[in-house]
Motif scaffolding. Structure first.
Motif, PDB file in Angstrom:
ATOM      1  N   ILE A 140     -13.609 -13.480 -11.252  1.00  0.00           N
ATOM      2  CA  ILE A 140     -12.713 -12.774 -10.098  1.00  0.00           C
ATOM      3  C   ILE A 140     -13.286 -12.280  -8.907  1.00  0.00           C
ATOM      4  O   ILE A 140     -13.222 -12.505  -7.833  1.00  0.00           O
ATOM      5  N   LEU A 141     -14.722 -11.561  -9.292  1.00  0.00           N
ATOM      6  CA  LEU A 141     -15.322 -11.051  -8.233  1.00  0.00           C
ATOM      7  C   LEU A 141     -16.022 -12.169  -7.257  1.00  0.00           C
ATOM      8  O   LEU A 141     -15.896 -12.127  -6.150  1.00  0.00           O
ATOM      9  N   LYS A 142     -16.459 -13.312  -7.848  1.00  0.00           N
ATOM     10  CA  LYS A 142     -17.047 -14.190  -7.111  1.00  0.00           C
ATOM     11  C   LYS A 142     -15.833 -14.845  -6.212  1.00  0.00           C
ATOM     12  O   LYS A 142     -16.319 -15.108  -5.016  1.00  0.00           O
ATOM     13  N   ASP A 143     -14.892 -15.088  -6.705  1.00  0.00           N
ATOM     14  CA  ASP A 143     -13.581 -15.509  -5.764  1.00  0.00           C
ATOM     15  C   ASP A 143     -13.272 -14.594  -4.600  1.00  0.00           C
ATOM     16  O   ASP A 143     -13.346 -15.109  -3.435  1.00  0.00           O
ATOM     17  N   ARG A 163     -18.762  -1.660 -14.162  1.00  0.00           N
ATOM     18  CA  ARG A 163     -19.287  -1.862 -12.698  1.00  0.00           C
ATOM     19  C   ARG A 163     -18.624  -3.005 -11.952  1.00  0.00           C
ATOM     20  O   ARG A 163     -18.505  -3.115 -10.694  1.00  0.00           O
ATOM     21  N   ALA A 164     -18.450  -4.185 -12.709  1.00  0.00           N
ATOM     22  CA  ALA A 164     -17.554  -5.225 -12.296  1.00  0.00           C
ATOM     23  C   ALA A 164     -16.344  -4.784 -11.624  1.00  0.00           C
ATOM     24  O   ALA A 164     -15.853  -5.233 -10.622  1.00  0.00           O
ATOM     25  N   MET A 165     -15.531  -4.024 -12.495  1.00  0.00           N
ATOM     26  CA  MET A 165     -14.526  -3.651 -12.095  1.00  0.00           C
ATOM     27  C   MET A 165     -14.461  -2.899 -10.572  1.00  0.00           C
ATOM     28  O   MET A 165     -13.617  -2.993  -9.797  1.00  0.00           O
ATOM     29  N   ARG A 166     -15.156  -2.026 -10.533  1.00  0.00           N
ATOM     30  CA  ARG A 166     -15.777  -1.064  -9.272  1.00  0.00           C
ATOM     31  C   ARG A 166     -15.885  -2.111  -8.014  1.00  0.00           C
ATOM     32  O   ARG A 166     -15.346  -2.054  -7.097  1.00  0.00           O
ATOM     33  N   ALA A 167     -16.812  -3.142  -8.369  1.00  0.00           N
ATOM     34  CA  ALA A 167     -17.086  -4.033  -7.347  1.00  0.00           C
ATOM     35  C   ALA A 167     -15.702  -4.794  -6.992  1.00  0.00           C
ATOM     36  O   ALA A 167     -15.690  -5.054  -5.693  1.00  0.00           O
TER      37      ALA A 167
END
Length: 310
Positions: A140-143, A163-167
């Motif tokens: 999701i972050l990459k997109d 941390r991924a959620m925050r990003a």
């Protein structure tokens, strides 16, 4: 005013003792660029090695270490503001300044002057993301990064789901609220990188991990938990605090903790180098010095580079 001197390199490359030795010779002060050394009482796990700032019995002044309480979530926006405050004061005093650290995003953000906004939490988005795996969150972050054309949040800083959620929260906010064109001032800097071969790096990481665990890293985590910091907040910080906390609260065995942590730190160092190589592709000139050279030789080369780039 002399240019800012920036010293970068992966974990275990010897950045801090090198920066301190150089600071001693040129009368500089050091600004840390480490996203976890900002936290008080998180010493062994973040590799502060504050004794490295003592050169020939003289303490080299350092900044942006031990400025936040453990359990809080210090971020890039805050770092950018804090860096500007310290750097402006040092410039006014005429002091040479060295920026030193392994958090490539922090270094790049202050040198390029990224325009950032404080991003509030998004409870609805967090609810939608709850239960997704780190792999799913990373996709999701990459997109989002591709849609934002963003250089932020590479995998170096998203090694836990939180941390991924925050990003994702930050990238989503930037997509919905484009940052106005209000760049922070960019900073002219000569960048020196410490380059260490893969095998030497692996050896230094492994021996340093053993030394820190033997030196009381487990007790440090127990003390932080005993002080009332929730386990999830420590796990959020990733790497040492993630695996040591999981061990202390009984989620994993000692052997599993040690093995997983060693692998994670090796992977982290590799990702740091990937970020620094990416900086070169994004227009930064990095002058690389062999990290395994004797200190005197590294200092000689560094001063030569600094002289030539004035």
């Amino acid at each position: 005013m002399e240019k800012l001197i920036t010293i970068i390199g992966p974990t275990a490359s010897g950045k801090t003792p090198f920066a301190a030795a150089l600071a001693s010779q040129i009368g500089a002060e050091i600004i840390s660029a480490d996203s976890r050394q900002v936290y008080r009482r998180m010493d062994l796990g973040t590799g502060k090695d504050l004794e490295d700032y003592l050169v020939d019995g003289v303490k080299i002044p350092y900044h942006l270490i031990d400025i936040a309480e453990p359990g809080t979530k210090y971020n890039l926006f805050q770092y950018q503001q804090d860096f500007q405050n310290v750097y402006s004061a040092l410039k006014e005093s005429g002091k040479p300044t060295i920026l030193c650290g392994g958090t490539g995003l922090y270094v790049e953000a202050v040198l390029k002057g990224y325009a950032l906004s404080p991003v509030p939490q998004n409870p609805k988005l967090r609810e939608e993301l709850a239960g997704k795996s780190l792999i799913e969150l990373t996709e999701i972050l990459k997109d989002l990064k591709e849609r934002n054309k963003s250089a932020m949040h590479n995998r170096t800083d998203v090694d836990t789901a939180n941390r991924a959620m925050r990003a994702i929260e930050i990238e989503t906010y930037e997509l919905e609220h484009p940052t106005p064109d209000r760049q922070m001032p960019s900073v002219d800097s000569v960048i020196i990188g410490l380059d260490i071969g893969r095998e030497e790096r692996r050896h230094k990481i492994s021996s340093r991990l053993k030394k820190r665990i033997d030196g009381g890293m487990v007790d440090e985590v127990k003390s932080l938990l005993d002080s009332g910091i929730p386990a999830d907040d420590l796990i959020y910080y990733g790497l040492e605090y993630k695996f040591l906390t999981q061990y202390v609260i009984g989620q994993i065995s000692y052997d599993e903790m040690y093995r997983s942590l060693e692998i994670a730190i090796h992977q982290f160092a590799k990702r740091q180098m990937t970020w620094f190589r990416g900086m070169e592709r994004r227009g930064f000139r990095i002058h690389w010095i062999d990290a395994m050279l004797p200190m005197d030789e590294k200092l000689r080369l560094a001063k030569e580079i600094i002289r030539e780039t004035k």
